[in-house]
Design a protein around this motif. Structure first.
Motif, PDB file in Angstrom:
ATOM      1  N   VAL A  46      -2.065   8.192   2.664  1.00 50.33           N
ATOM      2  CA  VAL A  46      -3.819   7.530   1.733  1.00 50.33           C
ATOM      3  C   VAL A  46      -3.940   8.515   0.332  1.00 50.33           C
ATOM      4  O   VAL A  46      -5.518   7.968   0.173  1.00 50.33           O
ATOM      5  N   ILE A  68      -5.115   0.890   0.006  1.00 49.10           N
ATOM      6  CA  ILE A  68      -5.749   1.897   0.645  1.00 49.10           C
ATOM      7  C   ILE A  68      -6.276   0.607   1.795  1.00 49.10           C
ATOM      8  O   ILE A  68      -6.687   0.879   3.307  1.00 49.10           O
ATOM      9  N   ILE A  72      -6.026   1.460   6.099  1.00 48.77           N
ATOM     10  CA  ILE A  72      -7.252   1.500   6.898  1.00 48.77           C
ATOM     11  C   ILE A  72      -7.244   0.448   7.907  1.00 48.77           C
ATOM     12  O   ILE A  72      -7.547   1.010   9.084  1.00 48.77           O
TER      13      ILE A  72
END
Length: 114
Positions: A46, A68, A72
């Motif tokens: 990330v 991202i 996540i």
């Protein structure tokens, strides 16, 4: 008494003290689950995406934001599996649905710069 023992009480019949020896965690007894290791590795990925999202052109920032978001969600799936907490799978499933819509809203708000 040794430093890693705790007195639990007295055994009156035998006239001895009952103690519990505290185990010292060694490097061999502490092991990392493969799911947790994968989550840490994905979180390291990330960092460059965050740099691109912050400093890159608008279109590249949108792509980095979507990447991202996906990473996540995958990390939030790996961590409960790695720690054996199956009740916490609701959050990543909910985020997967909501992040799809948020990406569309994000692109719509940036439409004049694209």
């Amino acid at each position: 008494m040794a430093p890693n023992t705790v007195a639990l009480g007295m055994d009156r019949e035998r006239d001895v003290m009952v103690v519990h020896h505290l185990g010292v965690a060694s490097a061999a007894s502490i092991s990392m689950n493969n799911f947790v290791a994968a989550a840490i590795g994905m979180l390291l990925g990330v960092i460059p995406l965050g740099i691109v999202a912050r400093r890159g052109p608008v279109m590249e920032a949108v792509v980095a934001h979507e990447a991202i978001s996906s990473i996540i969600v995958m990390v939030l799936v790996l961590l409960p599996q790695g720690f054996g907490r199956s009740a916490e799978f609701e959050l990543p499933v909910l985020l997967a649905v909501l992040l799809l819509g948020s990406g569309l809203v994000f692109v719509r708000s940036l439409k004049r710069w694209l």
